[in-house]
Scaffold this motif. Structure first.
Motif, PDB file in Angstrom:
ATOM      1  N   LEU A  57       0.815  -1.217   0.000  1.00  0.00           N
ATOM      2  CA  LEU A  57       0.000   0.000   0.000  1.00  0.00           C
ATOM      3  C   LEU A  57       0.850   1.270   0.000  1.00  0.00           C
ATOM      4  O   LEU A  57       0.425   2.306  -0.521  1.00  0.00           O
ATOM      5  CB  LEU A  57      -0.944  -0.006   1.204  1.00  0.00           C
ATOM      6  N   LYS A  58       2.051   1.188   0.561  1.00  0.00           N
ATOM      7  CA  LYS A  58       2.921   2.365   0.607  1.00  0.00           C
ATOM      8  C   LYS A  58       3.337   2.839  -0.782  1.00  0.00           C
ATOM      9  O   LYS A  58       3.730   3.991  -0.957  1.00  0.00           O
ATOM     10  CB  LYS A  58       4.163   2.074   1.455  1.00  0.00           C
ATOM     11  N   LYS A  59       3.242   1.967  -1.764  1.00  0.00           N
ATOM     12  CA  LYS A  59       3.557   2.369  -3.133  1.00  0.00           C
ATOM     13  C   LYS A  59       2.537   3.384  -3.650  1.00  0.00           C
ATOM     14  O   LYS A  59       2.824   4.147  -4.574  1.00  0.00           O
ATOM     15  CB  LYS A  59       3.562   1.147  -4.050  1.00  0.00           C
ATOM     16  N   TYR A  60       1.345   3.394  -3.042  1.00  0.00           N
ATOM     17  CA  TYR A  60       0.255   4.240  -3.531  1.00  0.00           C
ATOM     18  C   TYR A  60      -0.178   5.288  -2.508  1.00  0.00           C
ATOM     19  O   TYR A  60      -0.858   6.250  -2.857  1.00  0.00           O
ATOM     20  CB  TYR A  60      -0.931   3.356  -3.937  1.00  0.00           C
ATOM     21  N   ASN A  61       0.219   5.082  -1.255  1.00  0.00           N
ATOM     22  CA  ASN A  61      -0.061   6.075  -0.217  1.00  0.00           C
ATOM     23  C   ASN A  61       1.038   5.955   0.832  1.00  0.00           C
ATOM     24  O   ASN A  61       1.087   4.969   1.573  1.00  0.00           O
ATOM     25  CB  ASN A  61      -1.436   5.842   0.410  1.00  0.00           C
ATOM     26  N   ASN A  62       1.901   6.948   0.879  1.00  0.00           N
ATOM     27  CA  ASN A  62       3.046   6.879   1.786  1.00  0.00           C
ATOM     28  C   ASN A  62       2.630   6.839   3.250  1.00  0.00           C
ATOM     29  O   ASN A  62       3.363   6.357   4.111  1.00  0.00           O
ATOM     30  CB  ASN A  62       3.977   8.076   1.543  1.00  0.00           C
ATOM     31  N   LYS A  63       1.422   7.351   3.524  1.00  0.00           N
ATOM     32  CA  LYS A  63       0.899   7.287   4.888  1.00  0.00           C
ATOM     33  C   LYS A  63       0.174   5.956   5.076  1.00  0.00           C
ATOM     34  O   LYS A  63      -1.054   5.872   5.022  1.00  0.00           O
ATOM     35  CB  LYS A  63      -0.054   8.451   5.155  1.00  0.00           C
ATOM     36  N   THR A  64       0.936   4.917   5.274  1.00  0.00           N
ATOM     37  CA  THR A  64       0.380   3.584   5.502  1.00  0.00           C
ATOM     38  C   THR A  64       0.978   3.030   6.786  1.00  0.00           C
ATOM     39  O   THR A  64       2.192   3.088   6.983  1.00  0.00           O
ATOM     40  CB  THR A  64       0.677   2.639   4.324  1.00  0.00           C
ATOM     41  N   TYR A  65       0.118   2.501   7.648  1.00  0.00           N
ATOM     42  CA  TYR A  65       0.534   2.080   8.980  1.00  0.00           C
ATOM     43  C   TYR A  65       0.259   0.593   9.194  1.00  0.00           C
ATOM     44  O   TYR A  65      -0.688   0.039   8.633  1.00  0.00           O
ATOM     45  CB  TYR A  65      -0.202   2.897  10.045  1.00  0.00           C
ATOM     46  N   TYR A  66       1.082   0.004  10.044  1.00  0.00           N
ATOM     47  CA  TYR A  66       0.963  -1.424  10.362  1.00  0.00           C
ATOM     48  C   TYR A  66       0.151  -1.614  11.634  1.00  0.00           C
ATOM     49  O   TYR A  66       0.538  -1.148  12.707  1.00  0.00           O
ATOM     50  CB  TYR A  66       2.362  -2.016  10.536  1.00  0.00           C
ATOM     51  N   LEU A  67      -1.008  -2.270  11.507  1.00  0.00           N
ATOM     52  CA  LEU A  67      -1.832  -2.607  12.668  1.00  0.00           C
ATOM     53  C   LEU A  67      -2.308  -4.050  12.521  1.00  0.00           C
ATOM     54  O   LEU A  67      -3.271  -4.326  11.792  1.00  0.00           O
ATOM     55  CB  LEU A  67      -3.041  -1.672  12.785  1.00  0.00           C
ATOM     56  N   PRO A  68      -1.655  -4.996  13.187  1.00  0.00           N
ATOM     57  CA  PRO A  68      -2.101  -6.390  13.119  1.00  0.00           C
ATOM     58  C   PRO A  68      -3.463  -6.549  13.776  1.00  0.00           C
ATOM     59  O   PRO A  68      -3.870  -5.723  14.598  1.00  0.00           O
ATOM     60  CB  PRO A  68      -1.013  -7.141  13.887  1.00  0.00           C
ATOM     61  N   THR A  69      -4.167  -7.595  13.421  1.00  0.00           N
ATOM     62  CA  THR A  69      -5.507  -7.805  13.966  1.00  0.00           C
ATOM     63  C   THR A  69      -5.457  -8.170  15.447  1.00  0.00           C
ATOM     64  O   THR A  69      -6.215  -7.648  16.254  1.00  0.00           O
ATOM     65  CB  THR A  69      -6.242  -8.906  13.178  1.00  0.00           C
ATOM     66  N   GLY A  70      -4.574  -9.075  15.815  1.00  0.00           N
ATOM     67  CA  GLY A  70      -4.460  -9.468  17.213  1.00  0.00           C
ATOM     68  C   GLY A  70      -5.677 -10.233  17.697  1.00  0.00           C
ATOM     69  O   GLY A  70      -6.364 -10.908  16.928  1.00  0.00           O
ATOM     70  N   ALA A  71      -5.965 -10.111  18.994  1.00  0.00           N
ATOM     71  CA  ALA A  71      -7.065 -10.873  19.591  1.00  0.00           C
ATOM     72  C   ALA A  71      -7.691 -10.099  20.736  1.00  0.00           C
ATOM     73  O   ALA A  71      -7.042  -9.274  21.379  1.00  0.00           O
ATOM     74  CB  ALA A  71      -6.555 -12.226  20.095  1.00  0.00           C
ATOM     75  N   ASP A  72      -8.958 -10.383  20.970  1.00  0.00           N
ATOM     76  CA  ASP A  72      -9.675  -9.821  22.111  1.00  0.00           C
ATOM     77  C   ASP A  72      -9.570 -10.819  23.258  1.00  0.00           C
ATOM     78  O   ASP A  72     -10.250 -11.849  23.273  1.00  0.00           O
ATOM     79  CB  ASP A  72     -11.138  -9.586  21.731  1.00  0.00           C
ATOM     80  N   LEU A  73      -8.718 -10.522  24.219  1.00  0.00           N
ATOM     81  CA  LEU A  73      -8.445 -11.471  25.298  1.00  0.00           C
ATOM     82  C   LEU A  73      -9.628 -11.691  26.227  1.00  0.00           C
ATOM     83  O   LEU A  73      -9.627 -12.645  27.009  1.00  0.00           O
ATOM     84  CB  LEU A  73      -7.225 -11.014  26.104  1.00  0.00           C
ATOM     85  N   THR A  74     -10.635 -10.829  26.155  1.00  0.00           N
ATOM     86  CA  THR A  74     -11.817 -11.062  26.985  1.00  0.00           C
ATOM     87  C   THR A  74     -12.555 -12.328  26.546  1.00  0.00           C
ATOM     88  O   THR A  74     -13.376 -12.861  27.300  1.00  0.00           O
ATOM     89  CB  THR A  74     -12.791  -9.868  26.928  1.00  0.00           C
ATOM     90  N   CYS A  75     -12.263 -12.801  25.341  1.00  0.00           N
ATOM     91  CA  CYS A  75     -12.891 -14.030  24.842  1.00  0.00           C
ATOM     92  C   CYS A  75     -12.127 -15.280  25.263  1.00  0.00           C
ATOM     93  O   CYS A  75     -12.581 -16.401  25.021  1.00  0.00           O
ATOM     94  CB  CYS A  75     -12.981 -13.991  23.317  1.00  0.00           C
ATOM     95  N   PHE A  76     -10.947 -15.091  25.867  1.00  0.00           N
ATOM     96  CA  PHE A  76     -10.087 -16.219  26.209  1.00  0.00           C
ATOM     97  C   PHE A  76      -9.621 -16.074  27.653  1.00  0.00           C
ATOM     98  O   PHE A  76      -9.410 -14.970  28.133  1.00  0.00           O
ATOM     99  CB  PHE A  76      -8.860 -16.252  25.292  1.00  0.00           C
ATOM    100  N   ARG A  77      -9.428 -17.156  28.338  1.00  0.00           N
ATOM    101  CA  ARG A  77      -8.910 -17.046  29.697  1.00  0.00           C
ATOM    102  C   ARG A  77      -7.401 -17.246  29.707  1.00  0.00           C
ATOM    103  O   ARG A  77      -6.830 -17.743  28.740  1.00  0.00           O
ATOM    104  CB  ARG A  77      -9.611 -18.017  30.649  1.00  0.00           C
TER     105      ARG A  77
END
Length: 367
Positions: A149-169
């Motif tokens: 995406l940085k090839k088309y918009n230099n303002k591109t940020y990395y945000l992994p999806t991760g997990a919602d720990l409230t769903c897991f103990r």
């Protein structure tokens, strides 16, 4: 400023559940931002996930047309955060241009599907490039997607999806009643490469049986989608003992399912799809404190430190060797599972990810 998270998928699907509903809720709860989710699946009845294979072009056209009557009601100051490129992207981009609404493109999957058919031109990829250029900034869920995406918009940020720990103990490791070590794969089976990945897993399991581990281990596969019946047929013809396949169920059933397995196995074909996607299965196993054995492809290589919070494999033989090591060493399984959970808590929990998102919004003058 009102932030509207827009997804073609619904709450049952990981992309929308975390990157739309989850992010909207955390921004609202932690930062008191005005957020809303508009889901083409939940609000308009569009198909998603395991049901998407039977959702035709005409159905998508009708849903897209219906969305315009809702989207056009939004007024500035507001910002559309659109998740992925698909049929839902077109009406959103039209409304943004017509009403001069701010747009943020969030991509956690590769959906330029035309490329899988060896076409020289992909309209969906062309549209993704165009939309990236028109966005205030872009978000990529993988390092591959950020670089693209940085090839088309230099303002591109990395945000992994991760997990919602409230769903897991915290550390829910427990022995199964039959005293067997349970290996697991779960997910949608909507791509042909998913068939190859599950077949690789079955081949690996067959080799484990040949090493005399049949009395110690079993394999569970939980999935659904367009190629589900093909997978059932292939596994039946392979005639490998101790493999059980379960149909897909609601998202709420997945954490209890993961709780009752011992090792998550994630074979991945080296493809642009797997390079670009966010590895939901890996995050979910780690959030439940389970060790993961994954192909060294895409984001898996960025998330997993081999032998520390998971294991990485480059071929079938490494899968067999590393799985055998974990099967025979309970202490190592538990230690890697504990480290996996801590990795999620410190780096990939939904709160950690959304804190970064808020900083990005603030840095771009939106809050």
């Amino acid at each position: 400023m009102k932030f509207i998270f827009i997804s073609r998928e619904g709450k049952e699907n990981a992309g929308a559940r975390l990157r739309a509903y989850g992010w909207a809720k955390v921004l609202r709860d932690r930062y008191n931002l005005d957020t809303e989710v508009f889901s083409f699946a939940d609000n308009l009845g569009g198909a998603a996930g395991v049901n998407e294979g039977n959702f035709g072009a005409y159905d998508k056209l009708i849903i897209a047309a219906r969305s315009i009557t809702t989207l056009i009601k939004y007024k500035n100051p507001c910002c559309f955060i659109i998740n992925r490129i698909n049929y839902h992207s077109f009406p959103v981009s039209m409304i943004c241009k017509l009403k001069r609404i701010n747009l943020i493109l969030d991509v956690d999957d590769w959906e330029a599907k035309d490329l899988s058919r060896n076409r020289s031109f992909s309209f969906s990829e062309y549209f993704m490039k165009w939309l990236a250029k028109k966005s205030i900034f872009c978000i990529g869920a993988s390092k591959f997607m950020v670089d693209y995406l940085k090839k088309y918009n230099n303002k591109t940020y990395y945000l992994p999806t991760g997990a919602d720990l409230t769903c897991f103990r915290d550390f829910p490791y427990s022995d199964n009643e039959n005293n067997k070590i349970v290996l697991s794969w779960h997910g949608t089976i909507n791509r042909e490469e998913n068939i190859a990945e599950i077949k690789l897993l079955a081949d690996v399991f067959s080799l484990l049986m040949k090493r005399g581990l049949g009395s110690l281990v079993e394999l569970r596969i939980k999935g659904g989608g367009f190629f589900y019946k093909d997978v059932v047929s292939i596994l039946k013809n392979m005639k490998v003992e101790y493999i059980t396949i379960f149909p897909w169920s609601k998202w709420q059933d997945i954490p209890p399912y993961i709780k009752n397995i011992d090792i998550g196995v994630v074979p991945l074909k080296d493809s642009i799809y797997n390079m670009a996607k966010s590895p939901t299965k890996i995050f979910e196993y780690m959030a439940m404190g389970k060790p993961v054995v994954s192909s060294c492809v895409g984001e898996a290589e960025n998330i997993i430190k081999d032998g520390v919070n998971g294991m990485l494999c480059r071929n079938k033989e490494e899968f067999v060797d590393k799985l055998e090591e974990l099967i025979e060493n309970k202490q190592k399984r538990e230690k890697i599972g504990e480290n996996a959970y801590l990795s999620i808590e410190r780096n990939y929990s939904i709160e950690v990810v959304v804190d970064k998102l808020y900083s990005i919004l603030r840095g771009n003058g939106l809050v």
